[in-house]
Design a protein around this motif. Structure first.
Motif, PDB file in Angstrom:
ATOM      1  N   CYS A   1      -1.938  -4.709   5.323  1.00  0.00           N
ATOM      2  CA  CYS A   1      -1.158  -3.965   4.332  1.00  0.00           C
ATOM      3  C   CYS A   1      -1.956  -2.795   3.767  1.00  0.00           C
ATOM      4  N   VAL A   2      -3.240  -3.023   3.492  1.00  0.00           N
ATOM      5  CA  VAL A   2      -4.083  -1.929   2.983  1.00  0.00           C
ATOM      6  C   VAL A   2      -4.202  -0.818   4.018  1.00  0.00           C
ATOM      7  N   ASP A   3      -4.373  -1.208   5.272  1.00  0.00           N
ATOM      8  CA  ASP A   3      -4.493  -0.186   6.320  1.00  0.00           C
ATOM      9  C   ASP A   3      -3.183   0.573   6.490  1.00  0.00           C
ATOM     10  N   ASN A   4      -2.062  -0.146   6.418  1.00  0.00           N
ATOM     11  CA  ASN A   4      -0.763   0.545   6.478  1.00  0.00           C
ATOM     12  C   ASN A   4      -0.621   1.531   5.329  1.00  0.00           C
ATOM     13  N   ALA A   5      -0.993   1.079   4.131  1.00  0.00           N
ATOM     14  CA  ALA A   5      -0.896   1.961   2.966  1.00  0.00           C
ATOM     15  C   ALA A   5      -1.819   3.156   3.110  1.00  0.00           C
ATOM     16  N   ARG A   6      -3.047   2.920   3.626  1.00  0.00           N
ATOM     17  CA  ARG A   6      -3.988   4.023   3.808  1.00  0.00           C
ATOM     18  C   ARG A   6      -3.448   5.040   4.806  1.00  0.00           C
ATOM     19  N   ARG A   7      -2.939   4.542   5.931  1.00  0.00           N
ATOM     20  CA  ARG A   7      -2.401   5.452   6.943  1.00  0.00           C
ATOM     21  C   ARG A   7      -1.201   6.221   6.401  1.00  0.00           C
ATOM     22  N   TYR A   8      -0.315   5.487   5.699  1.00  0.00           N
ATOM     23  CA  TYR A   8       0.868   6.175   5.180  1.00  0.00           C
ATOM     24  C   TYR A   8       0.478   7.207   4.129  1.00  0.00           C
ATOM     25  N   THR A   9      -0.454   6.831   3.237  1.00  0.00           N
ATOM     26  CA  THR A   9      -0.848   7.759   2.177  1.00  0.00           C
ATOM     27  C   THR A   9      -1.434   9.031   2.764  1.00  0.00           C
TER      28      THR A   9
ATOM     29  N   ASN B   1       0.341  12.517   2.274  1.00  0.00           N
ATOM     30  CA  ASN B   1      -0.338  13.655   1.643  1.00  0.00           C
ATOM     31  C   ASN B   1      -0.344  14.877   2.555  1.00  0.00           C
ATOM     32  N   ALA B   2      -0.536  14.633   3.853  1.00  0.00           N
ATOM     33  CA  ALA B   2      -0.515  15.755   4.794  1.00  0.00           C
ATOM     34  C   ALA B   2       0.863  16.406   4.836  1.00  0.00           C
ATOM     35  N   THR B   3       1.900  15.557   4.796  1.00  0.00           N
ATOM     36  CA  THR B   3       3.258  16.102   4.831  1.00  0.00           C
ATOM     37  C   THR B   3       3.567  16.874   3.563  1.00  0.00           C
ATOM     38  N   VAL B   4       3.178  16.315   2.408  1.00  0.00           N
ATOM     39  CA  VAL B   4       3.420  17.019   1.144  1.00  0.00           C
ATOM     40  C   VAL B   4       2.657  18.337   1.112  1.00  0.00           C
ATOM     41  N   THR B   5       1.410  18.297   1.595  1.00  0.00           N
ATOM     42  CA  THR B   5       0.630  19.542   1.633  1.00  0.00           C
ATOM     43  C   THR B   5       1.294  20.580   2.520  1.00  0.00           C
TER      44      THR B   5
ATOM     45  N   THR C   1       4.122  -2.352  -1.756  1.00  0.00           N
ATOM     46  CA  THR C   1       4.188  -0.889  -1.811  1.00  0.00           C
ATOM     47  C   THR C   1       3.226  -0.303  -0.780  1.00  0.00           C
ATOM     48  N   LEU C   2       3.407   0.963  -0.513  1.00  0.00           N
ATOM     49  CA  LEU C   2       2.508   1.679   0.400  1.00  0.00           C
ATOM     50  C   LEU C   2       1.468   2.449  -0.414  1.00  0.00           C
ATOM     51  N   ASP C   3       0.772   1.696  -1.284  1.00  0.00           N
ATOM     52  CA  ASP C   3      -0.270   2.273  -2.118  1.00  0.00           C
ATOM     53  C   ASP C   3      -1.513   1.407  -1.964  1.00  0.00           C
ATOM     54  N   VAL C   4      -2.646   2.016  -1.636  1.00  0.00           N
ATOM     55  CA  VAL C   4      -3.856   1.274  -1.318  1.00  0.00           C
ATOM     56  C   VAL C   4      -4.333   0.453  -2.510  1.00  0.00           C
ATOM     57  N   THR C   5      -4.515   1.087  -3.665  1.00  0.00           N
ATOM     58  CA  THR C   5      -5.033   0.370  -4.826  1.00  0.00           C
ATOM     59  C   THR C   5      -4.041  -0.672  -5.334  1.00  0.00           C
ATOM     60  N   ARG C   6      -2.756  -0.367  -5.272  1.00  0.00           N
ATOM     61  CA  ARG C   6      -1.757  -1.351  -5.701  1.00  0.00           C
ATOM     62  C   ARG C   6      -1.780  -2.581  -4.785  1.00  0.00           C
ATOM     63  N   THR C   7      -1.921  -2.367  -3.481  1.00  0.00           N
ATOM     64  CA  THR C   7      -1.993  -3.484  -2.553  1.00  0.00           C
ATOM     65  C   THR C   7      -3.243  -4.321  -2.812  1.00  0.00           C
ATOM     66  N   ALA C   8      -4.372  -3.668  -3.062  1.00  0.00           N
ATOM     67  CA  ALA C   8      -5.596  -4.408  -3.372  1.00  0.00           C
ATOM     68  C   ALA C   8      -5.442  -5.229  -4.642  1.00  0.00           C
ATOM     69  N   GLN C   9      -4.772  -4.670  -5.656  1.00  0.00           N
ATOM     70  CA  GLN C   9      -4.577  -5.413  -6.898  1.00  0.00           C
ATOM     71  C   GLN C   9      -3.636  -6.596  -6.687  1.00  0.00           C
ATOM     72  N   GLU C  10      -2.647  -6.435  -5.843  1.00  0.00           N
ATOM     73  CA  GLU C  10      -1.747  -7.557  -5.542  1.00  0.00           C
ATOM     74  C   GLU C  10      -2.504  -8.697  -4.881  1.00  0.00           C
ATOM     75  N   LEU C  11      -3.457  -8.389  -4.016  1.00  0.00           N
ATOM     76  CA  LEU C  11      -4.282  -9.428  -3.399  1.00  0.00           C
ATOM     77  C   LEU C  11      -5.087 -10.177  -4.455  1.00  0.00           C
ATOM     78  N   ALA C  12      -5.716  -9.440  -5.366  1.00  0.00           N
ATOM     79  CA  ALA C  12      -6.516 -10.089  -6.408  1.00  0.00           C
ATOM     80  C   ALA C  12      -5.647 -10.940  -7.329  1.00  0.00           C
ATOM     81  N   ASP C  13      -4.488 -10.410  -7.722  1.00  0.00           N
ATOM     82  CA  ASP C  13      -3.603 -11.162  -8.616  1.00  0.00           C
ATOM     83  C   ASP C  13      -3.042 -12.404  -7.938  1.00  0.00           C
ATOM     84  N   PHE C  14      -2.813 -12.332  -6.640  1.00  0.00           N
ATOM     85  CA  PHE C  14      -2.277 -13.490  -5.925  1.00  0.00           C
ATOM     86  C   PHE C  14      -3.266 -14.651  -5.919  1.00  0.00           C
ATOM     87  N   ALA C  15      -4.543 -14.352  -5.724  1.00  0.00           N
ATOM     88  CA  ALA C  15      -5.543 -15.408  -5.564  1.00  0.00           C
ATOM     89  C   ALA C  15      -5.948 -16.057  -6.875  1.00  0.00           C
ATOM     90  N   VAL C  16      -5.669 -15.415  -8.013  1.00  0.00           N
ATOM     91  CA  VAL C  16      -6.049 -15.957  -9.328  1.00  0.00           C
ATOM     92  C   VAL C  16      -4.788 -16.419 -10.045  1.00  0.00           C
TER      93      VAL C  16
END
Length: 801
Positions: free
Chosen positions: A419-427, A431-435, A251-266
């Protein structure tokens, strides 16, 4: 001549040498002068071979060649065992001759028993021989070292009795099959352990083949073992990196991508993983490059916990929760670790060291309590941007991290960082577009005395980008109201910017009281004109803001006549719910989408009962991958046919029924419940086309205001009525009609049959006339002119005091 290095000669039937080559001289040492013309018998080492030579000559004379081994004598007296080849007989002149070639026998290497024993025993490949009962008969030193079980304890015992956890049952089944069918099994790989290194998993490749005696009977099975741990680990490293690429960044979500990394390694790599990101990354305020600009000494680093995962339920090892600030850089390192980007490996953690106790006492306590004994800390960087740090711990896994594990951790974190950087840039862009889009949409909707309105807007799902849907409620003269909904093709900033331009154009045209069909025609021309501004070079396509396609529906409702005029440009038809609950979709001329040009738009007029519900929407509400448009329209009809619900509740019900999950397109819904102005609020009179009628119509207007209790507006209204009626009598044509409307404002309308619009003039001090409309503009809240099929209407509004 068979070969240039062979000893070759020609001998006649009497045994005399006829020809002698240089090769023969080199092999036997005789020069041609000592051999040619003499008997070849002295060249034979054994005198008894002379009889054999006569037999060979007879054999070759019969038409067949001969080859064999015959000892010859060297000129120095040495005996040479030579391979001889004798051709069939042939004639040279009148003599019968034979061609003889000789070459030395190649010495075969003879391997002694000691050499063979050393080879088998010291081979880097483990080898063993098992009997028919799969008991050890013999094994070499390498296999003894692999298993860690002494040779004396192995001999006479089975593999399953010695190493029960080494897939012994499977290996013995393979050996039984080899004994039964005699077919070898090669390169069978498996994971196992060894008494010599019980805490580390090894990978082995094993081959089995049967042992047979001289009669061909199977007497046992031999197996060879090769330690392929390094090859296995390399393959597993590649597989884990590939799996990380597939599982992290869905997904293009920063926290979701970070959680996927943690879940993958454990638990496949670590027992506890934390992902901590810089605060600006989570808040989308910056890019993190400021770390390298200011330098670590001048930088205040704030990391926040973005994700974590553990083999223990609830992550009890953690000293911070999700979103909490945390100092996760292992001592003695500081912000320089994030800047350098080099991983840190601590194979043996010592939580009692002063650095841990002083700097991170809570983490030191957790490390000691849960037995965290090894860690790898990897900075997260992507595109020269510092993002945070990921830390891997082991506790239940007794094997400490090795340098090879750092390679895997670095590669997995590097992929996740992108992936985190892509998600951060997209987010941030999303947000700018929605605003931007929400700032371009109306913040409040007011239907005045004509309609009660409610709306809902849902942007497209995060993976699809914001679209260009919009809606609006525009107050018009004469208590009328304009309702509009539109949809711009595409997503992102370009669609949002285009939506804003079209909405502004619609408001401007509606404020000029342009009829719906003419408004869409003007809007179509505008889209064509904007399309001509489209960039021609590919580099400018990135900044494209022109219209690539749009649809629109525009409706004007008059609460006095209860009539609604509608026109659409390729947009879905509106839905109408009568006060009795009947639902229908208006059959309006579809009209072409905006931007095609040259095609006409048609308007339709209907009468709506007071309390009718008019619904305008975009196609994102009724279209979906799991249903067609007809099904979506049917569901919308059922959602709106619920008596007793407020407009806001109906909007929520419709969205919940049709767009409960994120949609690939924007969703816009505008609901309007019609009102009607009663006779108590509207009064009108016909006016004669003569100046004398002005005084009488002014008195009628005055008495009506007194009946409505608007005495404070009598003076200004008399002046407005006098000026507007006088202009109609002087410059217009009959019939002339005056109408007063009382709602939130007092509206004065004067209609005549002329299509000529009045022009506001700013009279000079010496002019005797030309101040009428100027006075009306000064006294009224606003005023204007709108054209009708029968002429025009000049109107003026006054605020009720």
């Amino acid at each position: 001549m068979d070969a240039p290095n062979d000893a070759t000669a020609v001998v006649d039937a009497a045994g005399k040498v006829v020809a002698w080559t240089r090769g023969a001289e080199e092999v036997l040492g005789y020069p041609p002068a000592e051999v040619v013309g003499r008997s070849a018998a002295p060249l034979l080492a054994d005198p008894g071979d002379r009889v054999r030579a006569v037999a060979v000559a007879e054999h070759c004379r019969a038409g067949a060649g001969w080859s064999g081994v015959i000892p010859l004598r060297h000129r120095d007296g040495r005996r040479l065992d030579m391979n001889l080849r004798v051709s069939t007989s042939f004639r040279i002149g009148g003599d019968e001759c034979f061609l003889i070639s000789a070459w030395a026998l190649r010495t075969q290497w003879a391997m002694g028993q000691s050499v063979l024993d050393g080879f088998l025993t010291r081979s880097p490949v483990g080898m063993a021989v098992m009997d028919m009962d799969l008991r050890y008969i013999w094994l070499n030193d390498t296999l003894e070292r692999f298993g860690g079980v002494p040779r004396e304890q192995r001999l006479g015992r089975r593999l399953s009795e010695l190493l029960p956890g080494l897939q012994a049952d499977i290996l013995e089944d393979l050996m039984r099959k080899v004994l039964q069918n005699g077919v070898p099994v090669t390169d069978y790989e498996y994971l196992g352990w060894s008494w010599a290194d019980p805490h580390r998993q090894h990978a082995y490749a094993t081959s089995f083949f049967p042992l047979v005696d001289a009669d061909g009977a199977v007497t046992g099975v031999c197996y060879i073992v090769l330690d392929v741990t390094d090859r296995w680990n390399a393959r597993e490293l590649l597989a884990m990196v590939n799996d990380a690429g597939a599982m992290v960044g869905s997904t293009l979500d920063v926290t979701r991508t970070a959680q996927e990394l943690a879940d993958f390694a454990v638990p496949r790599f670590a027992d506890f993983v934390t992902v901590d990101l810089l605060e600006p990354i989570l808040s989308n305020e910056g890019q993190g490059t400021w770390l390298t600009d200011a330098g670590p000494a001048a930088t205040q680093v704030t990391l926040r916990r973005a994700a974590m995962s553990s083999v223990r339920e609830g992550c009890p090892e953690a000293v911070a929760g999700i979103g909490d600030p945390v100092d996760s850089i292992p001592p003695p390192h500081g912000p320089d670790l994030l800047v350098s980007g080099e991983p840190v490996l601590i194979q043996a953690l010592d939580p009692t060291s002063p650095q841990w106790v002083t700097r991170q006492p809570a983490r030191a306590t957790s490390i000691r309590e849960y037995g965290l004994h090894s860690l790898i800390s990897v900075p997260m960087r992507a595109r020269d941007t510092v993002l945070g740090v990921t830390t891997f711990f082991r506790s239940l896994n007794p094997v400490s991290f090795k340098p090879d594990d750092v390679l895997l951790a670095r590669e997995v974190v590097a992929r996740a960082a992108v992936c985190v950087d892509n998600a951060r840039r997209y987010t941030r862009e999303h947000n700018a577009t929605v605003t931007l889009q929400r700032s371009l949409l109306p913040h409040t909707l007011a239907g005045g005395a004509a309609v009660d309105v409610a709306s809902v807007y849902l942007p497209a799902g995060a993976g699809d980008g914001v679209g260009g849907d919009w809606f609006d409620v525009i107050p018009l003269s004469g208590s009328r109201v304009g309702l509009v909904v539109g949809d711009v093709v595409g997503h992102g900033l370009s669609a949002a910017a285009t939506m804003g331009r079209l909405r502004t154009a619609v408001q401007t045209l509606a404020d000029m009281d342009v009829p719906p069909d003419e408004l869409l025609a003007h809007l179509d021309d505008l889209v064509l004109r904007l399309s001509e501004e489209e960039p021609t070079n590919e580099a400018a396509d990135t900044f494209r803001t022109t219209v690539v396609g749009a649809t629109c529906l525009y409706a004007v409702y008059d609460p006095v006549t209860r009539r609604c005029t509608l026109a659409r440009a390729g947009h879905p038809p509106p839905v109408v719910v009568t006060p009795d609950g009947d639902v229908s979709f208006l059959e309006l001329p579809a009209g072409p989408p905006l931007g095609l040009g040259g095609l006409p738009f048609e308007a339709s007029e209907i009468e709506l009962a007071e309390g009718s519900l008019l619904g305008l929407y975009t196609d994102g509400l009724i279209e979906a991958a799991d249903r067609d448009i007809d099904l979506g329209m049917s569901r919308l009809a059922h959602a709106l046919a619920q008596p007793g619900l407020s407009l806001t509740a109906l909007c929520s019900a419709a969205v919940e029924r049709l767009a409960a999950v994120a949609q690939p397109d924007d969703v816009a819904l505008l609901l309007a419940r019609t009102r009607a102005l009663s006779a108590e609020h509207v009064v009108s009179w016909n006016v004669a086309s003569e100046p004398a009628a002005v005084a009488g119509i002014r008195n009628l207007a005055t008495r009506q205001l007194e009946q409505w209790g608007l005495d404070e507006l009598v003076m200004t209204t008399e002046l407005i009525v006098s000026e507007l009626v006088t202009n109609a009598v002087r410059y217009g044509s009959g019939p002339i009609r005056l109408r007063l409307l009382r709602q939130s404002r007092l509206i004065v309308e004067v209609a005549d049959a002329s299509s000529t619009s009045p022009r506001l003039r700013h009279a000079r001090t010496t002019d005797e006339g030309g101040r009428g409309l100027f006075l009306v503009a000064q006294l009224a809240h606003r005023w204007g002119t709108r054209h009708t099929p029968d002429g025009k209407i000049i109107w003026a509004e006054q605020e009720l005091m």
